[in-house]
Design a protein around this motif. Structure first.
Motif, PDB file in Angstrom:
ATOM      1  N   CYS A  17      20.796   7.819  -5.032  1.00  0.00           N
ATOM      2  CA  CYS A  17      19.972   7.576  -3.850  1.00  0.00           C
ATOM      3  C   CYS A  17      19.212   8.856  -3.512  1.00  0.00           C
ATOM      4  O   CYS A  17      19.814   9.868  -3.155  1.00  0.00           O
ATOM      5  CB  CYS A  17      20.841   7.146  -2.671  1.00  0.00           C
ATOM      6  N   LYS A  18      17.908   8.807  -3.628  1.00  0.00           N
ATOM      7  CA  LYS A  18      17.072   9.978  -3.393  1.00  0.00           C
ATOM      8  C   LYS A  18      16.567  10.059  -1.960  1.00  0.00           C
ATOM      9  O   LYS A  18      16.278  11.135  -1.458  1.00  0.00           O
ATOM     10  CB  LYS A  18      15.868   9.956  -4.342  1.00  0.00           C
ATOM     11  N   ASN A  19      16.414   8.932  -1.325  1.00  0.00           N
ATOM     12  CA  ASN A  19      15.878   8.922   0.029  1.00  0.00           C
ATOM     13  C   ASN A  19      16.080   7.542   0.631  1.00  0.00           C
ATOM     14  O   ASN A  19      16.429   6.591  -0.070  1.00  0.00           O
ATOM     15  CB  ASN A  19      14.388   9.279   0.016  1.00  0.00           C
ATOM     16  N   ILE A  20      15.872   7.433   1.938  1.00  0.00           N
ATOM     17  CA  ILE A  20      15.865   6.160   2.644  1.00  0.00           C
ATOM     18  C   ILE A  20      14.528   6.065   3.368  1.00  0.00           C
ATOM     19  O   ILE A  20      14.135   6.991   4.063  1.00  0.00           O
ATOM     20  CB  ILE A  20      16.993   6.066   3.692  1.00  0.00           C
ATOM     21  N   VAL A  21      13.811   4.974   3.189  1.00  0.00           N
ATOM     22  CA  VAL A  21      12.528   4.822   3.865  1.00  0.00           C
ATOM     23  C   VAL A  21      12.535   3.549   4.698  1.00  0.00           C
ATOM     24  O   VAL A  21      13.217   2.574   4.378  1.00  0.00           O
ATOM     25  CB  VAL A  21      11.347   4.787   2.870  1.00  0.00           C
ATOM     26  N   TYR A  22      11.754   3.598   5.769  1.00  0.00           N
ATOM     27  CA  TYR A  22      11.634   2.436   6.647  1.00  0.00           C
ATOM     28  C   TYR A  22      10.472   1.568   6.181  1.00  0.00           C
ATOM     29  O   TYR A  22       9.349   2.042   6.018  1.00  0.00           O
ATOM     30  CB  TYR A  22      11.395   2.881   8.085  1.00  0.00           C
ATOM     31  N   GLU A  23      10.744   0.302   5.946  1.00  0.00           N
ATOM     32  CA  GLU A  23       9.727  -0.650   5.529  1.00  0.00           C
ATOM     33  C   GLU A  23       9.228  -1.398   6.766  1.00  0.00           C
ATOM     34  O   GLU A  23       9.885  -2.315   7.258  1.00  0.00           O
ATOM     35  CB  GLU A  23      10.313  -1.644   4.515  1.00  0.00           C
ATOM     36  N   GLU A  24       8.066  -0.981   7.263  1.00  0.00           N
ATOM     37  CA  GLU A  24       7.546  -1.560   8.501  1.00  0.00           C
ATOM     38  C   GLU A  24       7.307  -3.056   8.359  1.00  0.00           C
ATOM     39  O   GLU A  24       7.583  -3.838   9.278  1.00  0.00           O
ATOM     40  CB  GLU A  24       6.247  -0.853   8.880  1.00  0.00           C
ATOM     41  N   ARG A  25       6.799  -3.465   7.191  1.00  0.00           N
ATOM     42  CA  ARG A  25       6.467  -4.876   7.016  1.00  0.00           C
ATOM     43  C   ARG A  25       7.707  -5.764   7.076  1.00  0.00           C
ATOM     44  O   ARG A  25       7.647  -6.912   7.499  1.00  0.00           O
ATOM     45  CB  ARG A  25       5.751  -5.081   5.673  1.00  0.00           C
ATOM     46  N   HIS A  26       8.857  -5.214   6.645  1.00  0.00           N
ATOM     47  CA  HIS A  26      10.079  -6.016   6.622  1.00  0.00           C
ATOM     48  C   HIS A  26      11.068  -5.606   7.712  1.00  0.00           C
ATOM     49  O   HIS A  26      12.172  -6.145   7.782  1.00  0.00           O
ATOM     50  CB  HIS A  26      10.749  -5.887   5.248  1.00  0.00           C
ATOM     51  N   ASP A  27      10.654  -4.643   8.536  1.00  0.00           N
ATOM     52  CA  ASP A  27      11.482  -4.177   9.646  1.00  0.00           C
ATOM     53  C   ASP A  27      12.893  -3.833   9.186  1.00  0.00           C
ATOM     54  O   ASP A  27      13.898  -4.304   9.747  1.00  0.00           O
ATOM     55  CB  ASP A  27      11.540  -5.230  10.758  1.00  0.00           C
ATOM     56  N   GLY A  28      12.980  -3.017   8.154  1.00  0.00           N
ATOM     57  CA  GLY A  28      14.282  -2.604   7.652  1.00  0.00           C
ATOM     58  C   GLY A  28      14.158  -1.388   6.754  1.00  0.00           C
ATOM     59  O   GLY A  28      13.056  -0.931   6.456  1.00  0.00           O
ATOM     60  N   VAL A  54      -9.733  19.773  10.027  1.00  0.00           N
ATOM     61  CA  VAL A  54      -8.667  18.824  10.331  1.00  0.00           C
ATOM     62  C   VAL A  54      -7.911  18.466   9.057  1.00  0.00           C
ATOM     63  O   VAL A  54      -8.506  18.257   7.996  1.00  0.00           O
ATOM     64  CB  VAL A  54      -9.243  17.547  10.971  1.00  0.00           C
ATOM     65  N   GLY A  55      -6.604  18.411   9.175  1.00  0.00           N
ATOM     66  CA  GLY A  55      -5.761  17.999   8.061  1.00  0.00           C
ATOM     67  C   GLY A  55      -4.729  16.994   8.516  1.00  0.00           C
ATOM     68  O   GLY A  55      -4.593  16.704   9.714  1.00  0.00           O
ATOM     69  N   VAL A  56      -4.019  16.444   7.570  1.00  0.00           N
ATOM     70  CA  VAL A  56      -2.913  15.529   7.851  1.00  0.00           C
ATOM     71  C   VAL A  56      -1.653  16.145   7.267  1.00  0.00           C
ATOM     72  O   VAL A  56      -1.549  16.335   6.052  1.00  0.00           O
ATOM     73  CB  VAL A  56      -3.163  14.138   7.239  1.00  0.00           C
ATOM     74  N   GLY A  57      -0.730  16.512   8.124  1.00  0.00           N
ATOM     75  CA  GLY A  57       0.537  17.072   7.684  1.00  0.00           C
ATOM     76  C   GLY A  57       1.509  15.964   7.323  1.00  0.00           C
ATOM     77  O   GLY A  57       1.554  14.918   7.982  1.00  0.00           O
ATOM     78  N   LEU A  58       2.256  16.165   6.260  1.00  0.00           N
ATOM     79  CA  LEU A  58       3.219  15.174   5.788  1.00  0.00           C
ATOM     80  C   LEU A  58       4.637  15.665   6.026  1.00  0.00           C
ATOM     81  O   LEU A  58       4.929  16.842   5.829  1.00  0.00           O
ATOM     82  CB  LEU A  58       3.006  14.901   4.297  1.00  0.00           C
ATOM     83  N   LYS A  59       5.504  14.786   6.448  1.00  0.00           N
ATOM     84  CA  LYS A  59       6.899  15.134   6.700  1.00  0.00           C
ATOM     85  C   LYS A  59       7.815  14.294   5.810  1.00  0.00           C
ATOM     86  O   LYS A  59       7.545  13.125   5.578  1.00  0.00           O
ATOM     87  CB  LYS A  59       7.276  14.859   8.164  1.00  0.00           C
ATOM     88  N   PRO A  60       8.901  14.897   5.351  1.00  0.00           N
ATOM     89  CA  PRO A  60       9.876  14.084   4.617  1.00  0.00           C
ATOM     90  C   PRO A  60      10.722  13.296   5.605  1.00  0.00           C
ATOM     91  O   PRO A  60      11.177  13.823   6.610  1.00  0.00           O
ATOM     92  CB  PRO A  60      10.732  15.132   3.890  1.00  0.00           C
ATOM     93  N   THR A  61      10.879  12.024   5.362  1.00  0.00           N
ATOM     94  CA  THR A  61      11.733  11.215   6.227  1.00  0.00           C
ATOM     95  C   THR A  61      12.809  10.549   5.397  1.00  0.00           C
ATOM     96  O   THR A  61      12.804  10.587   4.182  1.00  0.00           O
ATOM     97  CB  THR A  61      10.924  10.142   6.964  1.00  0.00           C
ATOM     98  N   GLY A  62      13.712   9.917   6.068  1.00  0.00           N
ATOM     99  CA  GLY A  62      14.833   9.284   5.379  1.00  0.00           C
ATOM    100  C   GLY A  62      16.100  10.017   5.734  1.00  0.00           C
ATOM    101  O   GLY A  62      17.000   9.454   6.336  1.00  0.00           O
ATOM    102  N   GLY A  67       8.877   7.972  -2.076  1.00  0.00           N
ATOM    103  CA  GLY A  67       9.702   7.969  -0.876  1.00  0.00           C
ATOM    104  C   GLY A  67       9.876   9.320  -0.228  1.00  0.00           C
ATOM    105  O   GLY A  67      10.594   9.451   0.746  1.00  0.00           O
ATOM    106  N   THR A  68       9.205  10.356  -0.743  1.00  0.00           N
ATOM    107  CA  THR A  68       9.401  11.686  -0.194  1.00  0.00           C
ATOM    108  C   THR A  68       8.653  11.887   1.109  1.00  0.00           C
ATOM    109  O   THR A  68       9.219  12.276   2.114  1.00  0.00           O
ATOM    110  CB  THR A  68       8.930  12.753  -1.196  1.00  0.00           C
ATOM    111  N   TRP A  69       7.343  11.655   1.073  1.00  0.00           N
ATOM    112  CA  TRP A  69       6.517  11.925   2.250  1.00  0.00           C
ATOM    113  C   TRP A  69       6.149  10.603   2.905  1.00  0.00           C
ATOM    114  O   TRP A  69       5.449   9.792   2.333  1.00  0.00           O
ATOM    115  CB  TRP A  69       5.260  12.682   1.836  1.00  0.00           C
ATOM    116  N   THR A  70       6.642  10.389   4.100  1.00  0.00           N
ATOM    117  CA  THR A  70       6.461   9.085   4.722  1.00  0.00           C
ATOM    118  C   THR A  70       5.964   9.158   6.151  1.00  0.00           C
ATOM    119  O   THR A  70       5.855   8.142   6.799  1.00  0.00           O
ATOM    120  CB  THR A  70       7.783   8.302   4.696  1.00  0.00           C
TER     121      THR A  70
END
Length: 244
Positions: free
Chosen positions: A202-213, A167-175, A39-42
């Motif tokens: 509670c370490k983080n909050i992530v958005y679950e796209e498949r469940h829209d929550g 080219v790279g892909v940068g990762l951001k912490p979300t939640g 859940g860190t890098w999302t």
């Protein structure tokens, strides 16, 4: 570049990449866009390093150092297995999936300066950066942000003879953010898959796209496993044990 190198950098379109993957691999790679395991890098976004090198391997090494040490890299929200805040695009079979909504998904992961492809890539770098607000997707080999169009183009010109765009892909912490900061660090009794009802942080909050929550990322106080569970403001909120 020769044909084998072009193939290695992954110019396949999204449909071709998907066809090459098993259902399990596809599910895992797709889910990495919004959940990295702990859940860190999302979030993922394109970053590039403009570096010199006698060959592409040297350029890749310099780019990795640039991304690892880039001056605006985000801090993690908590300890996690993935220490780096980036991936080299050349190492991602799923690059078109990871950044499918940008023109970068159909480009090579390493581009030699002085070519037509490099000229197009430089234009993309300028288009994808917001220099007025002090943000840029481009870095030199020391991880310093190239913070203006003139800085990007002059740096590329100065190393054009042996230069590369990597080219790279940068990762951001979300939640943390979007109203969720107050929940990070709370300890609440939730159901651990291994232990049953247990106090968990509670370490983080992530958005679950498949469940829209949104789901919480919890660390069990008994077994230390990290798992997905209810959002803290849900039914478990009444069982708050302590605030952070």
């Amino acid at each position: 570049m020769n044909e084998s190198k072009d193939n290695r950098t992954g110019t396949d379109n999204k449909e071709t990449v998907q066809a090459m993957l098993t259902d399990s691999e596809l599910s895992q790679l797709h889910s990495q866009r919004y959940f990295s395991g702990d859940g860190t890098w999302t979030e993922a976004h394109v970053i590039v390093a403009i570096v010199d090198g006698a060959n592409d391997d040297i350029a890749l090494s310099k780019a990795a150092a640039a991304f690892k040490n880039r001056e605006d890299k985000p801090d993690p929200l908590f300890a996690h297995d993935k220490e780096d805040t980036y991936d080299l695009a050349i190492g991602l079979e799923s690059l078109p999936l990871a950044i499918s909504e940008t023109p970068w998904s159909s480009r090579n992961a390493i581009i030699e300066l002085g070519t037509d492809e490099a000229a197009d890539a430089l234009d993309l770098i300028v288009a994808d950066s917001n220099f007025e607000e002090g943000t840029s997707i481009a870095y030199n080999e020391w991880g310093k942000q190239l913070a203006s169009e003139s800085a990007v183009r002059s740096h590329a010109t100065s190393i054009e003879e042996n230069g590369w765009i990597v080219v790279g892909v940068g990762l951001k912490p979300t939640g943390a953010g979007d109203g969720n900061e107050q929940y990070i660090g709370e300890t609440i009794e939730v159901h651990c898959p291994n232990c049953g009802p247990q106090p968990a942080e509670c370490k983080n909050i992530v958005y679950e796209e498949r469940h829209d929550g949104h789901n919480g990322i919890w660390e069990c106080s008994n077994c230390d496993d990290v798992f997905r569970g209810p959002h803290p403001r849900g039914p478990s909120r009444q069982e708050l044990i302590k605030d952070k």
